[in-house]
Design a protein around this motif. Structure first.
Motif, PDB file in Angstrom:
ATOM      1  N   ARG A 254     -15.868  -1.168   7.684  1.00 27.30           N
ATOM      2  CA  ARG A 254     -15.666  -0.722   9.055  1.00 27.30           C
ATOM      3  C   ARG A 254     -14.710  -1.655   9.802  1.00 27.30           C
ATOM      4  O   ARG A 254     -13.900  -1.207  10.614  1.00 27.30           O
ATOM      5  CB  ARG A 254     -17.006  -0.635   9.783  1.00 27.30           C
ATOM      6  N   ALA A 255     -14.797  -2.956   9.494  1.00 26.52           N
ATOM      7  CA  ALA A 255     -13.926  -3.934  10.162  1.00 26.52           C
ATOM      8  C   ALA A 255     -12.520  -3.959   9.575  1.00 26.52           C
ATOM      9  O   ALA A 255     -11.633  -4.623  10.117  1.00 26.52           O
ATOM     10  CB  ALA A 255     -14.556  -5.325  10.068  1.00 26.52           C
ATOM     11  N   GLY A 256     -12.314  -3.256   8.461  1.00 24.05           N
ATOM     12  CA  GLY A 256     -10.995  -3.222   7.839  1.00 24.05           C
ATOM     13  C   GLY A 256     -10.681  -4.403   6.960  1.00 24.05           C
ATOM     14  O   GLY A 256      -9.532  -4.608   6.553  1.00 24.05           O
ATOM     15  N   HIS A 257     -11.697  -5.190   6.614  1.00 25.29           N
ATOM     16  CA  HIS A 257     -11.458  -6.361   5.763  1.00 25.29           C
ATOM     17  C   HIS A 257     -11.351  -5.982   4.287  1.00 25.29           C
ATOM     18  O   HIS A 257     -10.722  -6.700   3.506  1.00 25.29           O
ATOM     19  CB  HIS A 257     -12.591  -7.376   5.938  1.00 25.29           C
ATOM     20  N   LEU A 258     -11.967  -4.879   3.904  1.00 27.01           N
ATOM     21  CA  LEU A 258     -11.969  -4.435   2.518  1.00 27.01           C
ATOM     22  C   LEU A 258     -11.586  -2.961   2.464  1.00 27.01           C
ATOM     23  O   LEU A 258     -11.633  -2.251   3.471  1.00 27.01           O
ATOM     24  CB  LEU A 258     -13.345  -4.637   1.873  1.00 27.01           C
ATOM     25  N   ALA A 259     -11.208  -2.514   1.276  1.00 21.85           N
ATOM     26  CA  ALA A 259     -10.859  -1.109   1.077  1.00 21.85           C
ATOM     27  C   ALA A 259     -11.672  -0.544  -0.083  1.00 21.85           C
ATOM     28  O   ALA A 259     -12.007  -1.264  -1.031  1.00 21.85           O
ATOM     29  CB  ALA A 259      -9.365  -0.968   0.781  1.00 21.85           C
ATOM     30  N   ARG A 260     -11.956   0.737   0.018  1.00 21.35           N
ATOM     31  CA  ARG A 260     -12.695   1.427  -1.047  1.00 21.35           C
ATOM     32  C   ARG A 260     -11.695   2.016  -2.029  1.00 21.35           C
ATOM     33  O   ARG A 260     -10.847   2.830  -1.650  1.00 21.35           O
ATOM     34  CB  ARG A 260     -13.576   2.523  -0.448  1.00 21.35           C
ATOM     35  N   ALA A 261     -11.773   1.604  -3.292  1.00 21.42           N
ATOM     36  CA  ALA A 261     -10.871   2.125  -4.316  1.00 21.42           C
ATOM     37  C   ALA A 261     -11.300   3.533  -4.710  1.00 21.42           C
ATOM     38  O   ALA A 261     -12.476   3.892  -4.606  1.00 21.42           O
ATOM     39  CB  ALA A 261     -10.861   1.204  -5.530  1.00 21.42           C
ATOM     40  N   ASN A 262     -10.338   4.312  -5.180  1.00 25.28           N
ATOM     41  CA  ASN A 262     -10.576   5.721  -5.488  1.00 25.28           C
ATOM     42  C   ASN A 262     -11.073   5.882  -6.928  1.00 25.28           C
ATOM     43  O   ASN A 262     -10.337   6.290  -7.835  1.00 25.28           O
ATOM     44  CB  ASN A 262      -9.285   6.519  -5.266  1.00 25.28           C
ATOM     45  N   PHE A 263     -12.329   5.542  -7.109  1.00 24.55           N
ATOM     46  CA  PHE A 263     -12.970   5.713  -8.422  1.00 24.55           C
ATOM     47  C   PHE A 263     -14.441   6.006  -8.178  1.00 24.55           C
ATOM     48  O   PHE A 263     -15.155   5.191  -7.589  1.00 24.55           O
ATOM     49  CB  PHE A 263     -12.819   4.468  -9.286  1.00 24.55           C
ATOM     50  N   ALA A 264     -14.871   7.176  -8.606  1.00 27.55           N
ATOM     51  CA  ALA A 264     -16.247   7.607  -8.317  1.00 27.55           C
ATOM     52  C   ALA A 264     -17.240   6.979  -9.280  1.00 27.55           C
ATOM     53  O   ALA A 264     -17.001   6.911 -10.489  1.00 27.55           O
ATOM     54  CB  ALA A 264     -16.338   9.130  -8.403  1.00 27.55           C
TER      55      ALA A 264
END
Length: 297
Positions: A254-264
């Motif tokens: 939410r704070a933008g410190h990390l990103a979610r990679a596109n792998f389910a």
């Protein structure tokens, strides 16, 4: 031999450290050392080796440990039985939980339980899925909560809630751009920060890799950490990927410190554990029921 001596022996055996054991049970290190020496002297057997400042179990100590735990477990069960004759007005409940459950889901349940049953003393110990299952097996824990798979015939495993496990990277990582990742990318293009062996999060990830035909040992694991917070911090400050519970990662996402990679990755279950051959106390049964209700709401 007294119950106190047995409890001291178990505390020292589990930690292999006099000072940490003394802190855990509220005694001075000298009192703990004296109790161990009295036990060894009376029965003329060495339970620990003293190696410099370290202390470690002897073969005799290893053999005695499960018996000591069993005796303490039976004494605790007898105490609970008497306490419960007055209902849920008083008593104690030993709860062990793996880290994600204990940090992000269970606290609210425990607070509701305390509000409903203020006379029940709650003792929470945090570990990982493997250590929690072992504590329930040994009778150290009355009830356990885990996020990883448990394959132990002696334990009753009740599913109580669902959780999402996600692949995370730092904002500067190539995978942060949202590209769709193939299973082989995880091996060929990635370096990893992982939870320790025995962690439910790691077990779920490794099971998913195996389902894709990937040997988990083929991953390039740079570091292992015993906590979600350490994993998240390492991912944020470097170019490694990690797998973490979504509820643990949500503030950083939410704070933008990390990103979610596109792998389910597949969803997993939070589960409640108790021993099939031990009577579930009223307090433990009430907590189990409350955890089910919390999952619904």
């Amino acid at each position: 031999m007294t119950f106190e001596q047995l409890a001291i022996f178990v505390a020292v055996a589990e930690r292999e450290h006099l000072t940490r054991a003394a802190e855990a049970i509220g005694l001075t290190p000298s009192a703990v050392s004296s109790a161990i020496r009295m036990l060894e002297s009376f029965y003329r057997v060495e339970l620990f080796n003293r190696v410099g400042r370290r202390i470690e179990l002897t073969a005799e100590g290893h053999a005695f440990l499960p018996e000591a735990k069993a005796v303490l477990g039976r004494a605790k069960a007898a105490e609970l039985m008497l306490a419960e004759m007055g209902g849920l007005s008083r008593g104690a409940l030993s709860v062990h939980a793996s880290q994600t459950v204990a940090s992000y889901w269970l606290p609210g349940v425990l607070m509701r339980f305390h509000a409903d049953h203020p006379g029940i003393e709650l003792n929470l110990t945090i570990g990982n899925t493997t250590t929690v299952a072992r504590a329930v097996l040994d009778g150290v824990a009355d009830i356990g909560f885990v996020e990883g798979p448990v394959d132990e015939p002696a334990l009753s495993v009740t599913r109580i809630a669902s959780d999402e496990v996600i692949l995370l990277v730092g904002r500067d990582h190539p995978w942060a751009d949202g590209r769709k990742l193939a299973p082989e990318n995880l091996v060929e293009d990635g370096a990893w920060v992982m939870r320790e062996p025995g962690s439910g999060t790691r077990a779920v990830f490794e099971s998913a890799l195996s389902a894709y035909g990937i040997e988990p040992s083929s991953l390039k694991v740079v570091l292992e950490f015993p906590s979600n917070e350490a994993v998240l911090s390492a991912v944020r400050s470097g170019l490694c990927a990690a797998v973490v519970s979504e509820i643990a990662a949500e503030p950083q996402l939410r704070a933008g410190h990390l990103a979610r990679a596109n792998f389910a990755l597949p969803a997993r279950q939070f589960s409640c554990l108790h021993h099939k051959e031990r009577r579930l106390s009223k307090a433990a049964a009430a907590l189990q029921q409350l955890s089910r209700e919390a999952a619904v709401t």
